[in-house]
Design a protein around this motif. Sequence first.
Motif, PDB file in Angstrom:
ATOM      1  N   THR A  60      48.161  44.242  41.011  1.00 62.43           N
ATOM      2  CA  THR A  60      47.115  44.949  41.738  1.00 62.43           C
ATOM      3  C   THR A  60      46.066  45.420  40.729  1.00 62.43           C
ATOM      4  O   THR A  60      46.393  46.051  39.730  1.00 62.43           O
ATOM      5  N   LEU A  61      44.829  45.020  40.987  1.00 61.17           N
ATOM      6  CA  LEU A  61      43.744  45.241  40.035  1.00 61.17           C
ATOM      7  C   LEU A  61      42.937  46.494  40.345  1.00 61.17           C
ATOM      8  O   LEU A  61      42.527  46.719  41.488  1.00 61.17           O
ATOM      9  N   TYR A  62      42.690  47.267  39.295  1.00 64.01           N
ATOM     10  CA  TYR A  62      41.816  48.440  39.360  1.00 64.01           C
ATOM     11  C   TYR A  62      40.821  48.397  38.204  1.00 64.01           C
ATOM     12  O   TYR A  62      40.517  49.421  37.600  1.00 64.01           O
ATOM     13  N   ILE A  63      40.341  47.192  37.899  1.00 60.92           N
ATOM     14  CA  ILE A  63      39.311  47.014  36.866  1.00 60.92           C
ATOM     15  C   ILE A  63      38.189  46.174  37.450  1.00 60.92           C
ATOM     16  O   ILE A  63      38.409  45.342  38.333  1.00 60.92           O
ATOM     17  N   SER A  64      36.990  46.382  36.948  1.00 58.09           N
ATOM     18  CA  SER A  64      35.818  45.683  37.473  1.00 58.09           C
ATOM     19  C   SER A  64      35.897  44.186  37.176  1.00 58.09           C
ATOM     20  O   SER A  64      36.567  43.770  36.216  1.00 58.09           O
ATOM     21  N   PRO A  65      35.211  43.388  37.968  1.00 53.76           N
ATOM     22  CA  PRO A  65      35.183  41.945  37.705  1.00 53.76           C
ATOM     23  C   PRO A  65      34.711  41.606  36.294  1.00 53.76           C
ATOM     24  O   PRO A  65      35.165  40.627  35.705  1.00 53.76           O
ATOM     25  N   LYS A  66      33.840  42.427  35.742  1.00 62.06           N
ATOM     26  CA  LYS A  66      33.325  42.199  34.392  1.00 62.06           C
ATOM     27  C   LYS A  66      34.440  42.274  33.345  1.00 62.06           C
ATOM     28  O   LYS A  66      34.399  41.571  32.339  1.00 62.06           O
ATOM     29  N   ARG A  67      35.445  43.101  33.573  1.00 61.42           N
ATOM     30  CA  ARG A  67      36.550  43.263  32.624  1.00 61.42           C
ATOM     31  C   ARG A  67      37.721  42.320  32.885  1.00 61.42           C
ATOM     32  O   ARG A  67      38.631  42.209  32.068  1.00 61.42           O
ATOM     33  N   TYR A  72      42.608  36.812  32.731  1.00 63.83           N
ATOM     34  CA  TYR A  72      42.812  35.607  33.547  1.00 63.83           C
ATOM     35  C   TYR A  72      44.071  34.842  33.147  1.00 63.83           C
ATOM     36  O   TYR A  72      44.943  34.577  33.972  1.00 63.83           O
ATOM     37  N   ASP A  73      44.140  34.434  31.893  1.00 62.74           N
ATOM     38  CA  ASP A  73      45.254  33.587  31.447  1.00 62.74           C
ATOM     39  C   ASP A  73      46.589  34.312  31.519  1.00 62.74           C
ATOM     40  O   ASP A  73      47.600  33.732  31.937  1.00 62.74           O
ATOM     41  N   ALA A  74      46.607  35.567  31.114  1.00 61.73           N
ATOM     42  CA  ALA A  74      47.865  36.329  31.120  1.00 61.73           C
ATOM     43  C   ALA A  74      48.388  36.526  32.540  1.00 61.73           C
ATOM     44  O   ALA A  74      49.598  36.411  32.780  1.00 61.73           O
ATOM     45  N   ILE A  75      47.492  36.796  33.485  1.00 57.53           N
ATOM     46  CA  ILE A  75      47.923  36.970  34.881  1.00 57.53           C
ATOM     47  C   ILE A  75      48.443  35.653  35.423  1.00 57.53           C
ATOM     48  O   ILE A  75      49.516  35.595  36.038  1.00 57.53           O
ATOM     49  N   PHE A  85      43.081  42.320  44.970  1.00 55.89           N
ATOM     50  CA  PHE A  85      41.769  42.752  44.500  1.00 55.89           C
ATOM     51  C   PHE A  85      41.370  43.960  45.337  1.00 55.89           C
ATOM     52  O   PHE A  85      40.917  43.822  46.465  1.00 55.89           O
ATOM     53  N   ASN A  86      41.605  45.148  44.792  1.00 54.37           N
ATOM     54  CA  ASN A  86      41.275  46.388  45.486  1.00 54.37           C
ATOM     55  C   ASN A  86      39.756  46.520  45.613  1.00 54.37           C
ATOM     56  O   ASN A  86      39.009  45.857  44.884  1.00 54.37           O
ATOM     57  N   PRO A  87      39.269  47.363  46.533  1.00 48.80           N
ATOM     58  CA  PRO A  87      37.822  47.525  46.702  1.00 48.80           C
ATOM     59  C   PRO A  87      37.108  47.770  45.376  1.00 48.80           C
ATOM     60  O   PRO A  87      37.525  48.612  44.578  1.00 48.80           O
ATOM     61  N   GLY A  88      36.064  46.987  45.135  1.00 49.86           N
ATOM     62  CA  GLY A  88      35.293  47.083  43.903  1.00 49.86           C
ATOM     63  C   GLY A  88      35.753  46.125  42.823  1.00 49.86           C
ATOM     64  O   GLY A  88      35.101  45.988  41.798  1.00 49.86           O
ATOM     65  N   THR A  89      36.873  45.453  43.041  1.00 49.49           N
ATOM     66  CA  THR A  89      37.394  44.514  42.044  1.00 49.49           C
ATOM     67  C   THR A  89      37.262  43.060  42.503  1.00 49.49           C
ATOM     68  O   THR A  89      37.689  42.157  41.785  1.00 49.49           O
ATOM     69  N   GLU A  90      36.692  42.837  43.671  1.00 52.20           N
ATOM     70  CA  GLU A  90      36.594  41.493  44.222  1.00 52.20           C
ATOM     71  C   GLU A  90      35.907  40.562  43.223  1.00 52.20           C
ATOM     72  O   GLU A  90      34.916  40.926  42.595  1.00 52.20           O
ATOM     73  N   ASN A  91      36.449  39.350  43.094  1.00 52.04           N
ATOM     74  CA  ASN A  91      35.963  38.402  42.093  1.00 52.04           C
ATOM     75  C   ASN A  91      36.219  36.982  42.606  1.00 52.04           C
ATOM     76  O   ASN A  91      37.271  36.395  42.326  1.00 52.04           O
ATOM     77  N   PRO A  92      35.284  36.417  43.380  1.00 51.02           N
ATOM     78  CA  PRO A  92      35.499  35.098  43.997  1.00 51.02           C
ATOM     79  C   PRO A  92      35.886  34.001  42.998  1.00 51.02           C
ATOM     80  O   PRO A  92      36.730  33.157  43.322  1.00 51.02           O
ATOM     81  N   ASP A  93      35.312  33.999  41.808  1.00 49.70           N
ATOM     82  CA  ASP A  93      35.664  32.970  40.826  1.00 49.70           C
ATOM     83  C   ASP A  93      37.131  33.059  40.434  1.00 49.70           C
ATOM     84  O   ASP A  93      37.847  32.056  40.409  1.00 49.70           O
ATOM     85  N   PHE A  94      37.593  34.249  40.103  1.00 48.08           N
ATOM     86  CA  PHE A  94      38.987  34.435  39.711  1.00 48.08           C
ATOM     87  C   PHE A  94      39.915  34.163  40.899  1.00 48.08           C
ATOM     88  O   PHE A  94      40.970  33.544  40.749  1.00 48.08           O
ATOM     89  N   GLU A  95      39.505  34.613  42.068  1.00 44.99           N
ATOM     90  CA  GLU A  95      40.316  34.394  43.266  1.00 44.99           C
ATOM     91  C   GLU A  95      40.532  32.894  43.499  1.00 44.99           C
ATOM     92  O   GLU A  95      41.650  32.462  43.797  1.00 44.99           O
ATOM     93  N   GLN A  96      39.482  32.100  43.333  1.00 43.38           N
ATOM     94  CA  GLN A  96      39.607  30.643  43.499  1.00 43.38           C
ATOM     95  C   GLN A  96      40.534  30.044  42.456  1.00 43.38           C
ATOM     96  O   GLN A  96      41.344  29.161  42.768  1.00 43.38           O
TER      97      GLN A  96
END
Length: 119
Positions: A60-67, A72-75, A85-96
């Motif tokens: 569960t993510l509580y960091i901004s998409p910028k961070r 990516y690789d570790a997750i 992706f909690n509110p404010g952490t949405e990241n379509p590229d990572f989600e894909q």
Amino acid sequence: MKTTLIIGASTSPDKYAYKAAQMLHSHGHALTLVGRDTGELLGEPIQNAIPTDTEIDTVTLYISPKRQPEYYDAIAALKPKRVIFNPGTENPDFEQKLEAQGIEAAEACTLVLLSTHQY
């Protein structure tokens, strides 16, 4: 017991990551905590890197998409069942990228999921 990894864990009671940790703990979920803060939360140390020796069911993510790119690789290597992706952490590229690897990417709120027994 399935373990939840909180990325963006904090010792500050005002932060949603702190509230999520408390709620997950009260619902009996095991926790692994990663964040910039040092110290402990609910008896668990807050680590500065994702451990590779723990089986993780949910991230569960509580960091901004910028961070997020640094994680990516570790997750992906953890092969969790899902990443929230909690509110404010949405990241379509990572989600894909996660979905392409068979990992569920959910835009949701951990607190709401727990409150409505959907976690």
